[in-house]
Design a protein around this motif. Structure first.
Motif, PDB file in Angstrom:
ATOM      1  N   ASN A 162      -6.636   7.347  -5.765  1.00  0.00           N
ATOM      2  CA  ASN A 162      -7.340   6.261  -6.459  1.00  0.00           C
ATOM      3  C   ASN A 162      -8.744   6.705  -6.879  1.00  0.00           C
ATOM      4  N   GLU A 210     -13.712  -0.841   0.105  1.00  0.00           N
ATOM      5  CA  GLU A 210     -13.896   0.611   0.184  1.00  0.00           C
ATOM      6  C   GLU A 210     -14.979   1.097  -0.764  1.00  0.00           C
ATOM      7  N   THR A 211     -15.112   0.450  -1.934  1.00  0.00           N
ATOM      8  CA  THR A 211     -16.125   0.902  -2.889  1.00  0.00           C
ATOM      9  C   THR A 211     -17.416   0.105  -2.731  1.00  0.00           C
ATOM     10  N   ALA A 262     -11.249   5.151  -7.903  1.00  0.00           N
ATOM     11  CA  ALA A 262     -12.344   4.294  -7.445  1.00  0.00           C
ATOM     12  C   ALA A 262     -12.709   4.600  -5.990  1.00  0.00           C
ATOM     13  N   LEU A 263     -11.766   5.132  -5.225  1.00  0.00           N
ATOM     14  CA  LEU A 263     -12.002   5.360  -3.799  1.00  0.00           C
ATOM     15  C   LEU A 263     -12.264   6.823  -3.474  1.00  0.00           C
ATOM     16  N   THR A 285      -3.979   5.893  -1.985  1.00  0.00           N
ATOM     17  CA  THR A 285      -5.349   5.633  -1.533  1.00  0.00           C
ATOM     18  C   THR A 285      -6.143   6.931  -1.407  1.00  0.00           C
ATOM     19  N   PHE A 337      -8.974  -4.592  -0.722  1.00  0.00           N
ATOM     20  CA  PHE A 337      -9.159  -3.316  -0.004  1.00  0.00           C
ATOM     21  C   PHE A 337     -10.013  -2.355  -0.841  1.00  0.00           C
ATOM     22  N   ASP A 338      -9.688  -2.241  -2.134  1.00  0.00           N
ATOM     23  CA  ASP A 338     -10.442  -1.350  -3.021  1.00  0.00           C
ATOM     24  C   ASP A 338     -11.907  -1.779  -3.119  1.00  0.00           C
ATOM     25  N   ASN A 373      -0.468   0.983  -6.825  1.00  0.00           N
ATOM     26  CA  ASN A 373      -1.675   0.380  -7.404  1.00  0.00           C
ATOM     27  C   ASN A 373      -1.694   0.308  -8.928  1.00  0.00           C
ATOM     28  N   LEU A 376       0.834  -1.200   0.000  1.00  0.00           N
ATOM     29  CA  LEU A 376       0.000   0.000   0.000  1.00  0.00           C
ATOM     30  C   LEU A 376       0.873   1.255   0.000  1.00  0.00           C
TER      31      LEU A 376
END
Lengths: 228, 256
Positions: B138, A187-188, B140-141, B167, A183-184, A170, A165
């Protein structure tokens, strides 16, 4: 789904290369540490166990600083290879090797220490040189030690999260591994895909640990037979 | 005998501390606030300013990503107020009946900025010639990452940069700050907090990317939380939010 397969590929590649490099580099070092009585060796053993107790964020933080072209290591690397270690597969590999170091070294040191010393003396007196003794005695006798060390290293690398991380960035096909994708998804709120990856990791880890348990058990029986 | 005496002493002190703490709580109105990481420092400043006039209110902040806090709230986390980095999550909580109906409102509108420390070229040349890495949150986040992607789609850079994802905007900033990436699209608020030199960042036009509308919602009946929201509506608080690098709903209504 296709992106998950690419991620799985990256994870497996990372675990494979970490295990391979640790086996090649770690085995001679473990052998020396298991035998040596020197003070230096005594200091090395706790040093090698450090990644076991440090949070991955500590290692990730130092690696991020080390990889930076503003610092000596990162600048030298960039000079020699023309690309930075941060956000690259090679950088992750280096991080994983450090992170998984104790998972390879500890079982190997223990396995090597259990080998009967007299056997080597006997073999040497019969004219076997160091290489012969290593390939015909050490390797077969510490087979279970290798199996445990390699499976633990492989599984531990698959589960790596904190370091990736911090130094990964990523990138699909390069530094996005299973734990990051998971994790992604969480989170989504994509729980369906998260479940798929999470259950996969749980299943794989359980199988791995069962294998290790079985190997340890067999190893004990083998070593008790050989000393009898 | 000594054991019994010790037990009695322990019990007595426990009772005393419980009575004492409930007494203190009765005097102080307290609220626990979940806040998206990008707004945390700004909110801390606002709370300090608010408490200067209202010292009997105290607040505990829990910060994290909007997605994580949302998941915690859905699973029963005891927060009284939620400052999200988007509009969707607070609205979802309201629809699900987890949040108090009719309490969703915009508290800030985020702005993105391109940060290139030690820039040697004029901006136009930089956008034309940059071939290195670009750190973003990110998409998406983080809403800021999504806005950054939209900005890139307008063809700002002549060459497609190598995108490094953090992130959140903080990590995108950190990748550049540690020297591992050359440029980042982060939030203006983050750059102001870090004390970045103004000539090192570029503010794209607000209509080059979708608005980053950040909404808040009340999760419980809590005096302290409600008092804070009233304060946040004041002109003074709105000015503080704007100076921290955000637009406010009122500042967007007036054509500038």
């Amino acid at each position: 789904m296709e992106s998950d397969l690419i991620t799985l590929g990256t994870s497996l590649k990372l675990a494979f290369f970490t295990t391979m490099i640790l086996t090649l580099l770690g085995t001679p070092i473990a052998w020396w540490l298991a035998r040596s009585q020197s003070l230096f060796a005594g200091l090395c053993i706790p040093l090698l166990a450090l990644p076991l107790v440090l949070p991955p964020t500590v290692i990730g933080f130092y690696l991020l600083l080390a990889f930076s072209p503003n610092h000596l290591f990162g600048a030298t690397w960039l000079d020699w290879f023309g690309s930075s270690l941060a956000f690259s597969f090679e950088g992750l590999l280096l991080g994983s090797i450090i992170y998984s170091l104790p998972f390879f070294m500890q079982p190997m040191i223990i396995a090597f220490r259990e080998l009967p010393e007299d056997l080597f003396k006997a073999a040497a007196s019969l004219g076997a040189n160091a290489i012969d003794r290593f390939t015909t005695l050490v390797l077969p006798l510490s087979k279970h030690g290798f199996l445990i060390a390699c499976t633990l290293t492989f599984a531990h690398t698959l589960g790596e999260f904190g370091i990736v991380l911090m130094i990964g960035g990523n990138l699909e096909g390069e530094t996005r591994v299973l734990s990051i994708a998971l994790f992604d998804y969480v989170e989504t709120l994509n729980y369906e895909r998260a479940h798929l990856l999470a259950a996969g990791l749980v299943g794989f880890s359980l199988i791995t640990l069962t294998l290790v348990q079985w190997a340890t058990h067999r190893g004990y029986r083998a070593s008790s037979l050989s000393t009898r | 005998m000594t054991v019994r005496a010790l037990t009695l002493l322990l019990l007595a002190s426990l009772t005393a501390s419980t009575v004492y703490s409930s007494h203190v709580q009765a005097k102080k109105e307290q609220a626990t606030i979940a806040v998206a990481a990008n707004f945390k420092l700004t909110l801390e400043g606002l709370i300090l300013d608010f408490q200067a006039d209202a010292p009997n209110f105290s607040f505990q902040l829990v910060s994290g990503s909007t997605g994580m806090l949302f998941a915690q709230i859905r699973n029963g986390a005891p927060y009284d107020l939620f400052f999200a980095a988007d509009a969707e999550r607070p609205e979802q909580l309201e629809r699900d009946g987890v949040a108090r109906a009719g309490t969703v409102a915009t508290y800030a509108v985020g702005q993105i900025a391109i940060w290139v420390p030690n820039r040697t070229q004029p901006w136009q040349d930089f956008f034309r010639e940059h071939r290195g890495s670009l750190a973003i949150a990110n998409p998406a986040l983080a809403p800021y990452g999504l806005a950054a992607m939209h900005l890139l789609e307008t063809g700002l850079f002549d060459n497609e940069p190598k995108l490094i994802q953090g992130t959140n905007v903080h990590q995108a900033f950190q990748f550049v700050d540690t020297g591992n990436a050359q440029a980042a699209i982060t939030s203006l608020a983050q750059l102001i907090q870090a004390g970045a030199t103004q000539s090192d960042f570029y503010l794209p036009a607000l209509n080059d990317y979708p608005q980053i509308i950040q909404k808040r919602v009340l999760l419980s009946e809590n005096t302290a939380a409600e008092a804070l929201l009233i304060y946040l509506g004041s002109a003074r608080a709105q000015r503080l939010i704007e100076s921290a690098g955000y637009k406010t709903a009122s500042s967007l209504e007036q054509p500038s």
